[in-house]
Design a protein around this motif. Structure first.
Motif, PDB file in Angstrom:
ATOM      1  N   ASP A 433       0.649  -1.275  -0.162  1.00 35.29           N
ATOM      2  CA  ASP A 433      -0.165   0.045  -0.034  1.00 35.29           C
ATOM      3  C   ASP A 433       0.856   1.198   0.069  1.00 35.29           C
ATOM      4  O   ASP A 433       1.558   1.476   0.785  1.00 35.29           O
ATOM      5  CB  ASP A 433      -0.937  -0.113   1.217  1.00 35.29           C
ATOM      6  N   VAL A 434       0.357   2.003  -1.031  1.00 31.78           N
ATOM      7  CA  VAL A 434       1.223   3.442  -1.072  1.00 31.78           C
ATOM      8  C   VAL A 434       0.130   4.645  -0.937  1.00 31.78           C
ATOM      9  O   VAL A 434      -0.997   4.512  -1.433  1.00 31.78           O
ATOM     10  CB  VAL A 434       1.981   3.675  -2.251  1.00 31.78           C
ATOM     11  N   LYS A 435       0.218   5.432   0.199  1.00 30.03           N
ATOM     12  CA  LYS A 435      -0.698   6.193   0.676  1.00 30.03           C
ATOM     13  C   LYS A 435      -0.578   7.606   0.309  1.00 30.03           C
ATOM     14  O   LYS A 435       0.642   7.817  -0.398  1.00 30.03           O
ATOM     15  CB  LYS A 435      -1.229   6.083   2.138  1.00 30.03           C
ATOM     16  N   ILE A 436      -1.362   8.579   0.313  1.00 33.95           N
ATOM     17  CA  ILE A 436      -1.147   9.991  -0.031  1.00 33.95           C
ATOM     18  C   ILE A 436      -0.047  10.378   0.751  1.00 33.95           C
ATOM     19  O   ILE A 436       0.736  11.339   0.196  1.00 33.95           O
ATOM     20  CB  ILE A 436      -2.428  10.716   0.113  1.00 33.95           C
ATOM     21  N   ARG A 437       0.035  10.016   1.934  1.00 39.43           N
ATOM     22  CA  ARG A 437       0.974  10.535   2.836  1.00 39.43           C
ATOM     23  C   ARG A 437       2.463  10.451   2.335  1.00 39.43           C
ATOM     24  O   ARG A 437       3.441  11.043   2.658  1.00 39.43           O
ATOM     25  CB  ARG A 437       0.916  10.333   4.324  1.00 39.43           C
ATOM     26  N   ASP A 438       2.644   9.196   1.658  1.00 43.11           N
ATOM     27  CA  ASP A 438       3.829   8.582   1.289  1.00 43.11           C
ATOM     28  C   ASP A 438       4.322   9.527  -0.073  1.00 43.11           C
ATOM     29  O   ASP A 438       5.240   9.855  -0.053  1.00 43.11           O
ATOM     30  CB  ASP A 438       3.769   7.233   0.785  1.00 43.11           C
ATOM     31  N   VAL A 439       3.303   9.891  -0.722  1.00 44.89           N
ATOM     32  CA  VAL A 439       3.665  10.632  -1.860  1.00 44.89           C
ATOM     33  C   VAL A 439       4.087  12.173  -1.380  1.00 44.89           C
ATOM     34  O   VAL A 439       4.824  12.789  -2.086  1.00 44.89           O
ATOM     35  CB  VAL A 439       2.568  10.727  -2.930  1.00 44.89           C
ATOM     36  N   ALA A 440       3.110  12.758  -0.385  1.00 47.15           N
ATOM     37  CA  ALA A 440       3.471  13.763  -0.153  1.00 47.15           C
ATOM     38  C   ALA A 440       4.775  14.072   0.636  1.00 47.15           C
ATOM     39  O   ALA A 440       5.261  14.878   0.777  1.00 47.15           O
ATOM     40  CB  ALA A 440       2.283  14.413   0.935  1.00 47.15           C
ATOM     41  N   GLY A 441       4.995  12.760   1.358  1.00 44.88           N
ATOM     42  CA  GLY A 441       6.613  12.856   2.131  1.00 44.88           C
ATOM     43  C   GLY A 441       7.629  12.888   0.847  1.00 44.88           C
ATOM     44  O   GLY A 441       8.812  13.398   1.407  1.00 44.88           O
ATOM     45  N   LEU A 442       7.352  12.449  -0.223  1.00 43.67           N
ATOM     46  CA  LEU A 442       8.459  12.424  -1.312  1.00 43.67           C
ATOM     47  C   LEU A 442       8.315  13.923  -1.962  1.00 43.67           C
ATOM     48  O   LEU A 442       9.337  14.562  -2.179  1.00 43.67           O
ATOM     49  CB  LEU A 442       7.921  11.476  -2.335  1.00 43.67           C
TER      50      LEU A 442
END
Length: 596
Positions: A433-442
């Motif tokens: 699972d990749v979440k919005i917070r993972d993308v926002a953290g990138l």
């Protein structure tokens, strides 16, 4: 309401009042007796800066309590506890609280109420207004990031505050007058029978806004030199009765700029103290440094000006203490000093937490939405010195977006390169699972995507400039990945390009490091007159970082946020697989030998 063409009527009236003959006075409530019989009195200034949308001690990217290697805590709720403690200790004595800017941008919480449910659409009170109003600041200075979401949102946030927002050097481009309140003079009671103390507070914002948020301010606002603006207003404030003059400035003290000489200095605070007479102390921010106490001698008066910068994100609280005496019917500072308080020593203030809890929880729910499945774990840990899949993900989405948009245009046949920086050293796409917070953290910045045309020679010059990020290391010298970069160059000012293959020789001098630059998958050198479309973020394209050749007319600018493009791509594909986009195209070498 603010119109798209400029500041609100309220702002203009406030600025006009500042230019009138009557002084700007903000009354402070009388305080209890304490120092009335003493020959000296005291004033304490508490200062915050660069809180960047942090209210809770929370890391939205990790979905956990904030922590770092130094056990710092963050957030306005922690600051509130320290401020309340000092106010309680000093009950009956004068205490002022200021903030030096960069308040409404920097966390998913702040982004959510600017982009997902913008306060300009809902009328809801911004979480940073809720939190700061509970603390009851005396004034806040506008930072450059206050302009990220446009003037209408900024104006609404200012109107939601229960205290003044200052920016003396932000000028209405049409009228030539201050677009915001330049300063206030606060009437402060020092205790029973003590004459009233008038404290002037001048706010200065950063001239870099003209570059960094050109799309929001061009033709509406100009940003004057901070030193010259202080020199203009300090005598006016003194003439209108200010006994003390404090400056709240959103600029560092290094005297250097991240951009070229076309704009006034980005970090001129020490220069202000040195060159402008009549200033007693400066609270400053912008550089995210911890400067506990710094004295600068004014070259005209010989007086010592006290400076302090309280780090970032609510990790620290500046405390300035002034001892005052009456001499010949005037107030005179006899001593001044500064100290720094760490917010990791206190718990969060429950009133601040309660005021923002619903918005905090809504943000957490949003950032925990799953957008895709990753086939393998991808990390930025090595992205500063190696080509990695997770940064190539950014470049792939940017290049694909621009290629699609330019189909059928005169630029359709040009190769598309893409620029990305390793914004975070800790971002991870976990396997699964990749979440919005993972993308926002990138992709932690609210940048939008643009594109320009560069020649082969300009691409080489761009890469040479980027390569100054690395220290010079001779062949055979030991390599420590943690020490490989020049600390004077932030990670966000190191760009990797996709779409061409190149080597960076870190044994060579800056400016001579791109030893191999070829078309992808070939040994064909990139010709100086070759033409490329380069996908680039708006910060870089508008001059941020002072990269050569990139400030030019865009061939693509649809005002699309890069972070949202990454989220949308992941949702549409449902799978993030490096095999779909990872094409290693650059490496560090020494005399042709790969470093890693």
């Amino acid at each position: 309401m603010t119109s798209p063409s400029g500041p609100s009527r309220r702002q203009v009236l406030a600025a006009a009042a500042a230019a009138a003959t009557a002084p700007l006075i903000a009354a402070a409530p009388a305080q209890a007796a304490g120092a009335a019989r003493s020959r000296t009195w005291d004033l304490t200034l508490l200062g915050t800066s660069d809180t960047h949308g942090n209210v809770y001690n929370w890391d939205y990217y990790r979905d956990a309590e904030y922590d770092d290697s130094k056990q710092n805590d963050i957030g306005v709720a922690k600051l509130a506890t320290l401020i309340n403690q000092i106010r309680a200790e000093r009950r009956g004595k004068a205490t002022l609280v200021l903030d030096a800017g960069d308040t409404i941008q920097g966390t998913p919480l702040a982004t959510y109420y600017a982009k997902q449910e913008p306060i300009t659409a809902t009328g809801e009170k911004h979480p940073m207004a809720r939190a700061m109003n509970i603390i009851d600041y005396d004034a806040v200075t506008l930072g450059n990031h206050e302009f990220n979401y446009g003037l209408p949102l900024l104006d609404l946030w200012i109107r939601q505050l229960g205290f003044p927002a200052l920016a003396a050097n932000a000028i209405n481009a049409k009228t030539g007058k201050p677009a915001f309140l330049p300063y206030v003079i606060k009437k402060v009671s020092l205790g029973f029978a003590a004459p009233t103390l008038r404290v002037g507070i001048l706010g200065l914002t950063n001239p870099g806004v003209a570059i960094w948020d050109k799309g929001n301010v061009e033709g509406k606002l100009r940003f004057d030199d901070m030193v010259a603006t202080a020199a203009k207003w300090v005598p006016i404030m003194r003439a209108r009765g200010a006994d003390l003059v404090l400056i709240s400035a959103h600029g560092g003290d290094s005297g250097t700029s991240s951009y070229g000489p076309e704009l006034p200095n980005e970090n001129p605070v020490a220069l202000i103290a040195q060159q402008v007479p009549g200033i007693d102390a400066i609270l400053f921010g912008h550089a995210h440094n911890e400067v506990v106490e710094k004295f600068v001698t004014n070259e005209k008066t010989g007086e010592q000006v006290l400076l302090s910068e309280p780090s970032k994100w609510g990790q620290r609280l500046t405390r300035m203490d002034f001892t005052l005496a009456r001499q010949h019917g005037r107030w005179k500072i006899t001593t001044k000093r500064a100290s720094m308080l760490n917010t990791n020593t206190v718990v969060e203030d429950p009133k601040v937490l309660a005021a923002v809890r619903a918005q905090h929880q809504k943000t957490i729910a949003y950032v925990n939405q799953v957008v895709a499945q990753a086939t393998v774990e991808m990390s930025t840990v090595e992205s500063r010195y190696k080509d990695t899949p997770i940064v190539d993900f950014i470049n792939h989405v940017q290049a694909e977006t621009v290629t699609t948009a330019l189909a059928g245009t005169q630029y359709a046949n040009l190769p598309v390169l893409s620029q990305a920086s390793p914004f975070s050293r800790t971002a991870v796409f976990p396997a699964g699972d990749v979440k919005i917070r993972d993308v926002a953290g990138l992709y932690v910045f609210d940048n939008t995507l643009e594109a320009v045309v560069l020649s082969g020679a300009e691409v080489r010059a761009y890469l040479e400039y980027s390569a100054k990020y690395f220290r010079t290391l001779a062949p055979g010298a030991p390599v420590d990945p943690e020490q490989i970069s020049d600390p004077a160059v932030p990670d966000y000012n190191y760009d990797a390009l996709s779409g061409v293959d190149y080597d960076i020789d870190i044994s060579k001098p800056v400016g001579q490091r791109i030893t191999r630059l070829v078309l992808p998958g070939t040994d064909t050198p990139v010709a100086d007159n070759a033409q490329f479309v380069v996908a680039v973020n708006n910060y870089r394209r508008s001059g941020g970082g002072n990269f050569p050749g990139i400030v030019k007319t865009q061939v693509y600018n649809a005002q699309q946020e890069i972070r949202q493009l990454l989220i949308d791509w992941a949702q549409a594909k449902a799978t993030i697989d490096p095999a779909d986009f990872f094409q290693p195209n650059w490496q560090l070498v020494r005399e042709g030998v790969p470093v890693f």
